[in-house]
Structures are given as structure tokens and as C-alpha cells.
Enzyme design. Structure first.
Site, PDB file in Angstrom:
ATOM      1  N   LYS A  22     -39.953  15.171 -18.955  1.00 23.63           N
ATOM      2  CA  LYS A  22     -39.411  13.822 -18.750  1.00 23.63           C
ATOM      3  C   LYS A  22     -38.589  13.704 -17.469  1.00 23.63           C
ATOM      4  CE  LYS A  22     -39.894  11.908 -23.320  1.00 23.63           C
ATOM      5  NZ  LYS A  22     -39.303  11.418 -24.558  1.00 23.63           N
ATOM      6  N   ARG A  33     -41.382  17.765 -29.783  1.00 21.25           N
ATOM      7  CA  ARG A  33     -42.610  17.166 -29.240  1.00 21.25           C
ATOM      8  C   ARG A  33     -42.806  17.677 -27.812  1.00 21.25           C
ATOM      9  NH1 ARG A  33     -44.325  12.664 -26.413  1.00 21.25           N
ATOM     10  NH2 ARG A  33     -46.175  11.631 -27.268  1.00 21.25           N
TER      11      ARG A  33
END
Ligand code: 9MG
Length: 304
Positions: A247, A281
């Protein structure tokens, strides 16, 4: 904010690992949460930020390539595969329910036939939730926490566990000016309100997973505050899902391009597990499974 009851002399006693909450029934498949579980990400979208279009050939999803990715992830230790057909990166094209179904369903059906993993479907769309449940999905992962019209009803009817994620704003604009007075408290309040909405619609608390939504309407500082405050969310007694993989918070902090973010993603995964996360995740299943296994080995040594 008062420290959560589940912090015992500085050690986290995660309620997600409370013996009463060790398993989730995912369409007949038992998901064991007594130790951290890896959720592998498979994007069937052509425009995902992290692996955009890598499963596409001649502008079409290559099902064989997607199955190859699914087999690799399962062999590398993923207990869950999260299949998404709508990109949530800023500026992504909206998709119709029909298009989302065309992307997601064939892969759900194939995985359900071939692999002993829990299939999670990353969708906010009621029709996709319904059809995916029929096709063999075992878990619903909604970044909009069942706020779309009809989503609560579709999720309730599916009988599946649901992951409710926090997001401030909508994907297109959420990173423009995120604001919180106290991000841990506000995310906690939001998730609590969604748990209540679920319970009112017949989705039992025991069927829920919660996710603070790292990167979804949050600055780097908000993300770090949330990671530090994860034990406060874990104290709600509902297993936590977290996603940091590749991210942009890593890019902002370290100046790394998407392809260079795995080492930092692994560090964040371990820090989150240490603070009570039950499910990680990730795009990088093998490396994350190894990182988390090191945490597990230390944990099993006990209080020496
Ligand atoms: C779909 N998706 C993208 N990032 C995510 C995250 O951090 N958590 C969950 N539950 N879903 C995500």
C-alpha cells in the site's frame, strides 16, 4: 481512551484467539483462527494498483493464469483467497454488477471445485454476494461494510461470515483530505455501528470479522495510529482482518515503488499479528506465511 480489557500487563491476549471464537463456518468449511491466517489477494480487474492486469491476456481475464495464481497461493499457505472484480484504487473505473459477476464467478466456481481453501469475495454489490455464495464462496469481504442498498439483506441471506471494513469517503476521493479527531476511537465507533446494523438484520456477531481499512481514507499518520491502537479494536472480541500489502503508506514513508514494498509489508504484517490481527490480507503469500510463522514460533515458546 482507556486500555482495552484484553491487554494483560503489556501482553496482548487477543479475544480473536479466545477459544470460543476459534473457528468460523465458511459454507461448510471450517476456518481455524486459533493462529493467524493468510488471505491471498487475487484481483480479476484490469486496473488494480498493485498487480493491475497481470491476469489479463488480450484484454480478457485469463482463467488458467488466475487458477495458476490460486494454486500457488494455496500451496504457499493461504487459508483464504480473496477474489475481487472491482478496483477500489482512486480513479478506478466503476463496474456494473454484470461485469463484476463475469469477472469473479468463473474463478470462484473453479477454485471451489479444485482447492481446499475458503473463497472470499471482495464485493459491495448485493447481486455479486448472492451469486458468489451460490457458486461456492465461503466469506464476504465488503470494503463498504454492507452500506450499499440491499447489501445487509444479501449478506444475511447468504449465511456466510462477513468482513466489515472501515473506509472514510469513497475510493475516488478518500485520500484527498482524510480527517479524524481520534482515528482509533472513530474507526471503532463506526465498526460498532455496523456490527449493530448486521445484528438487526439477522447477521450474528459470531459471523463477523472487522477491518480498520488501512489506506482507505487515512493519512500515513492515521494508519500508524491505527496500527498502534489495534489492541483497542481487538478488544471488541471480533476477529480482525488487516491489509497493508504494497500500500501507498509504505511508498510515502520509505519512498518505495509498488514492486519494492514487500519487506515493509511483511514487517507491518508481523506488527499487526503481534497486536491481535487474526487474518492478514496479502499479495505475497509465501513470504507473509514465513514472516508470520516466525511470530508463531516465538509465541509457542511461551513465557520463557
Ligand atoms: C479489497 N481490499 C483492499 N484492501 C483491503 C483491506 O485492507 N482489507 C480488506 N478487508 N479488503 C481490502
Amino acid at each position: 481512551m482507556d486500555p482495552p480489557a484484553s491487554i494483560d500487563r503489556g501482553r496482548i491476549v487477543s479475544t480473536a484467539r479466545n477459544p470460543e471464537r476459534l473457528t468460523q463456518d465458511c459454507a461448510g468449511q471450517s476456518l481455524d483462527l486459533s493462529r493467524p491466517v493468510i488471505m491471498g489477494v487475487i484481483n480479476t480487474t484490469p486496473d488494480s494498483f498493485s498487480d493491475g492486469g497481470s491476469l489479463y491476456r488480450n484484454s480478457r481475464l485469463d482463467l488458467e493464469r488466475a487458477m495458476e495464481r490460486a494454486r500457488e497461493m494455496a500451496a504457499a499457505g493461504a487459508g483464504i483467497l480473496d477474489i475481487g472484480g472491482e478496483s477500489t484504487r482512486p480513479g478506478a473505473h466503476p463496474v456494473s454488477p454484470g461485469e463484476e459477476l463475469d469477472r469473479v464467478l468463473p474463478l470462484v466456481e473453479r477454485i471451489a471445485k479444485e482447492l481446499p481453501v475458503v473463497i472470499s469475495v471482495d464485493s459491495s454489490t448485493p447481486a455479486v454476494m448472492r451469486e458468489a455464495a451460490r457458486a461456492g464462496a465461503g466469506l464476504l469481504n465488503d470494503v463498504r461494510a454492507l452500506t450499499r442498498e440491499g447489501a445487509l439483506q444479501a449478506a444475511a441471506a447468504s449465511g456466510l461470515p462477513v468482513c466489515l471494513m472501515h473506509m472514510q469517503g469513497e475510493p475516488g476521493t478518500m485520500q484527498v483530505a482524510p480527517h479524524y479527531d481520534d482515528v482509533v476511537r472513530e474507526v471503532g465507533e463506526y465498526l460498532r455501528s455496523r456490527v449493530s446494523a448486521c445484528e438487526q438484520h439477522g447477521i450474528a456477531r459470531e459471523r463477523l470479522l472487522l477491518d480498520p481499512g488501512f489506506g482507505f481514507g487515512k493519512t500515513v499518520i492515521h494508519n500508524m495510529q491505527l496500527l498502534r491502537g489495534l489492541p483497542h479494536l481487538s478488544a471488541m472480541g471480533i476477529p480482525l482482518v488487516v491489509g497493508f500489502s504494497r500500500k501507498s503508506m509504505i511508498g510515502h514513508l520509505l519512498g518505495r515503488e509498488v514492486g519494492e514494498r514487500m519487506p515493509a509489508s511483511l514487517a507491518l504484517a508481523v506488527l499487526a499479528v503481534e497486536r491481535g490481527a487474526a487474518i492478514i490480507r496479502t499479495h505475497d503469500v509465501a513470504a507473509t506465511a514465513d514472516a508470520v510463522a516466525m511470530w508463531q514460533a516465538l509465541e509457542e515458546l511461551g513465557g520463557t
